[in-house]
Design a protein around this motif. Structure first.
Motif, PDB file in Angstrom:
ATOM      1  N   UNK A 270      28.461   8.723 -63.255  1.00 61.13           N
ATOM      2  CA  UNK A 270      28.523  10.142 -63.593  1.00 61.13           C
ATOM      3  C   UNK A 270      27.888  10.394 -64.951  1.00 61.13           C
ATOM      4  N   UNK A 271      27.126  11.471 -65.055  1.00 64.21           N
ATOM      5  CA  UNK A 271      26.662  11.955 -66.352  1.00 64.21           C
ATOM      6  C   UNK A 271      26.562  13.475 -66.272  1.00 64.21           C
ATOM      7  N   UNK A 272      26.689  14.122 -67.420  1.00 66.03           N
ATOM      8  CA  UNK A 272      26.682  15.581 -67.380  1.00 66.03           C
ATOM      9  C   UNK A 272      25.262  16.114 -67.414  1.00 66.03           C
ATOM     10  N   UNK A 273      25.101  17.310 -66.866  1.00 68.40           N
ATOM     11  CA  UNK A 273      23.801  17.969 -66.791  1.00 68.40           C
ATOM     12  C   UNK A 273      23.795  19.277 -67.579  1.00 68.40           C
ATOM     13  N   UNK A 274      24.647  19.368 -68.587  1.00 67.30           N
ATOM     14  CA  UNK A 274      24.751  20.600 -69.373  1.00 67.30           C
ATOM     15  C   UNK A 274      23.607  20.680 -70.384  1.00 67.30           C
ATOM     16  N   UNK A 275      23.387  21.876 -70.930  1.00 68.01           N
ATOM     17  CA  UNK A 275      22.291  22.131 -71.860  1.00 68.01           C
ATOM     18  C   UNK A 275      22.427  21.312 -73.147  1.00 68.01           C
ATOM     19  N   UNK A 276      23.632  21.275 -73.709  1.00 69.51           N
ATOM     20  CA  UNK A 276      23.860  20.512 -74.943  1.00 69.51           C
ATOM     21  C   UNK A 276      23.856  19.014 -74.662  1.00 69.51           C
ATOM     22  N   UNK A 277      23.298  18.263 -75.595  1.00 75.03           N
ATOM     23  CA  UNK A 277      23.316  16.800 -75.455  1.00 75.03           C
ATOM     24  C   UNK A 277      24.717  16.230 -75.633  1.00 75.03           C
ATOM     25  N   UNK A 278      25.505  16.862 -76.521  1.00 73.30           N
ATOM     26  CA  UNK A 278      26.868  16.413 -76.781  1.00 73.30           C
ATOM     27  C   UNK A 278      27.825  17.537 -76.397  1.00 73.30           C
ATOM     28  N   UNK A 279      28.758  17.227 -75.504  1.00 71.25           N
ATOM     29  CA  UNK A 279      29.769  18.202 -75.093  1.00 71.25           C
ATOM     30  C   UNK A 279      31.064  17.916 -75.835  1.00 71.25           C
ATOM     31  N   UNK A 280      31.408  18.778 -76.753  1.00 70.67           N
ATOM     32  CA  UNK A 280      32.663  18.628 -77.495  1.00 70.67           C
ATOM     33  C   UNK A 280      33.809  19.156 -76.639  1.00 70.67           C
ATOM     34  N   UNK A 281      34.949  18.497 -76.730  1.00 71.00           N
ATOM     35  CA  UNK A 281      36.133  18.941 -76.012  1.00 71.00           C
ATOM     36  C   UNK A 281      36.375  18.249 -74.690  1.00 71.00           C
ATOM     37  N   UNK A 282      35.480  17.370 -74.254  1.00 67.87           N
ATOM     38  CA  UNK A 282      35.691  16.598 -73.023  1.00 67.87           C
ATOM     39  C   UNK A 282      36.308  15.267 -73.429  1.00 67.87           C
ATOM     40  N   UNK A 283      37.484  14.974 -72.904  1.00 71.37           N
ATOM     41  CA  UNK A 283      38.197  13.751 -73.288  1.00 71.37           C
ATOM     42  C   UNK A 283      38.129  12.655 -72.229  1.00 71.37           C
ATOM     43  N   UNK A 284      38.320  13.044 -70.961  1.00 66.09           N
ATOM     44  CA  UNK A 284      38.373  12.060 -69.881  1.00 66.09           C
ATOM     45  C   UNK A 284      37.637  12.594 -68.663  1.00 66.09           C
ATOM     46  N   UNK A 285      37.021  11.675 -67.934  1.00 64.68           N
ATOM     47  CA  UNK A 285      36.382  11.986 -66.657  1.00 64.68           C
ATOM     48  C   UNK A 285      37.023  11.073 -65.621  1.00 64.68           C
ATOM     49  N   UNK A 286      37.362  11.645 -64.467  1.00 60.92           N
ATOM     50  CA  UNK A 286      38.028  10.855 -63.444  1.00 60.92           C
ATOM     51  C   UNK A 286      37.458  11.070 -62.062  1.00 60.92           C
ATOM     52  N   UNK A 287      37.751  10.117 -61.197  1.00 59.51           N
ATOM     53  CA  UNK A 287      37.330  10.154 -59.810  1.00 59.51           C
ATOM     54  C   UNK A 287      38.521   9.804 -58.939  1.00 59.51           C
ATOM     55  N   UNK A 288      38.675  10.571 -57.866  1.00 63.32           N
ATOM     56  CA  UNK A 288      39.704  10.272 -56.864  1.00 63.32           C
ATOM     57  C   UNK A 288      39.016  10.282 -55.505  1.00 63.32           C
ATOM     58  N   UNK A 289      39.076   9.164 -54.799  1.00 58.89           N
ATOM     59  CA  UNK A 289      38.534   9.047 -53.448  1.00 58.89           C
ATOM     60  C   UNK A 289      39.682   9.084 -52.462  1.00 58.89           C
ATOM     61  N   UNK A 290      39.517   9.887 -51.388  1.00 59.15           N
ATOM     62  CA  UNK A 290      40.585  10.072 -50.407  1.00 59.15           C
ATOM     63  C   UNK A 290      40.066   9.860 -49.005  1.00 59.15           C
ATOM     64  N   UNK A 291      40.851   9.251 -48.167  1.00 58.24           N
ATOM     65  CA  UNK A 291      40.549   9.082 -46.755  1.00 58.24           C
ATOM     66  C   UNK A 291      40.895  10.393 -46.039  1.00 58.24           C
ATOM     67  N   UNK A 292      39.921  11.015 -45.387  1.00 58.99           N
ATOM     68  CA  UNK A 292      40.153  12.278 -44.693  1.00 58.99           C
ATOM     69  C   UNK A 292      40.333  12.100 -43.189  1.00 58.99           C
ATOM     70  N   UNK A 293      40.248  10.861 -42.694  1.00 56.96           N
ATOM     71  CA  UNK A 293      40.430  10.623 -41.247  1.00 56.96           C
ATOM     72  C   UNK A 293      41.873  10.802 -40.855  1.00 56.96           C
TER      73      UNK A 293
END
Length: 161
Positions: free
Chosen positions: A138-161
């Motif tokens: 994952x990487x951000x695609x925002x205009x600023x090179x540095x995004x202040x205020x973002x502390x954690x990035x997470x992923x949750x994978x779920x089985x939908x079957x």
């Protein structure tokens, strides 16, 4: 007769609540983790997660992309590029996903724990088999090179079957 009816109603209600509890506790989470970016997420800083695979035959998987932000994050949303790679580093799929931080009325979206708010974005990934190991970058695609205020990035994978 009123006492008998009350007991029957209580018995039916308790059976319904027990059934509801059992249905809600069927967790389909395959993988759920966060990575800290330390309050500032730099555009060239790639957050990587490795999912070790699942023995279930699931072909349809859901993903929640999650972010924990504080009040210094100033944008309405957070746009993230999510790349899925196999263990040979071949790209399986790549998608751009928004995480909405503020609603149209200007109020923050998401649950809070102290000063951090947690937001999420949902997506269905039907073309990826999570029986095998997958690397998620994952990487951000925002205009600023540095995004202040973002502390954690997470992923949750779920089985939908």
């Amino acid at each position: 007769m009123t006492g008998v009816r009350i007991r029957i109603i209580i018995k039916k209600a308790s059976s319904f609540l027990l059934l509801l509890l059992l249905l809600c506790s069927c967790d389909r989470t395959l993988f759920h983790t966060f990575s800290s970016v330390g309050g500032e997420w730099h555009r060239d800083s790639v957050v990587e997660f490795v999912y070790a695979g699942e023995s279930s035959p699931s072909r349809i998987c859901g993903m929640q992309l999650e972010a924990r932000t504080d009040a210094s994050y100033r944008y309405k949303n957070l746009v993230v590029c999510a790349g899925f790679f196999n263990m040979n580093d071949s790209l399986l799929t790549c998608d751009t996903l928004p995480i909405f931080v503020y609603g149209d009325d200007g109020h923050r979206i998401g649950a809070t724990a102290g000063l951090l708010y947690q937001q999420e974005s949902n997506v269905v990934l039907p073309d990826i088999s999570f029986r095998d190991s997958v690397v998620i970058r994952l990487h951000h695609l925002m205009y600023d090179d540095v995004l202040k205020g973002v502390h954690d990035i997470g992923v949750k994978l779920m089985n939908l079957d």
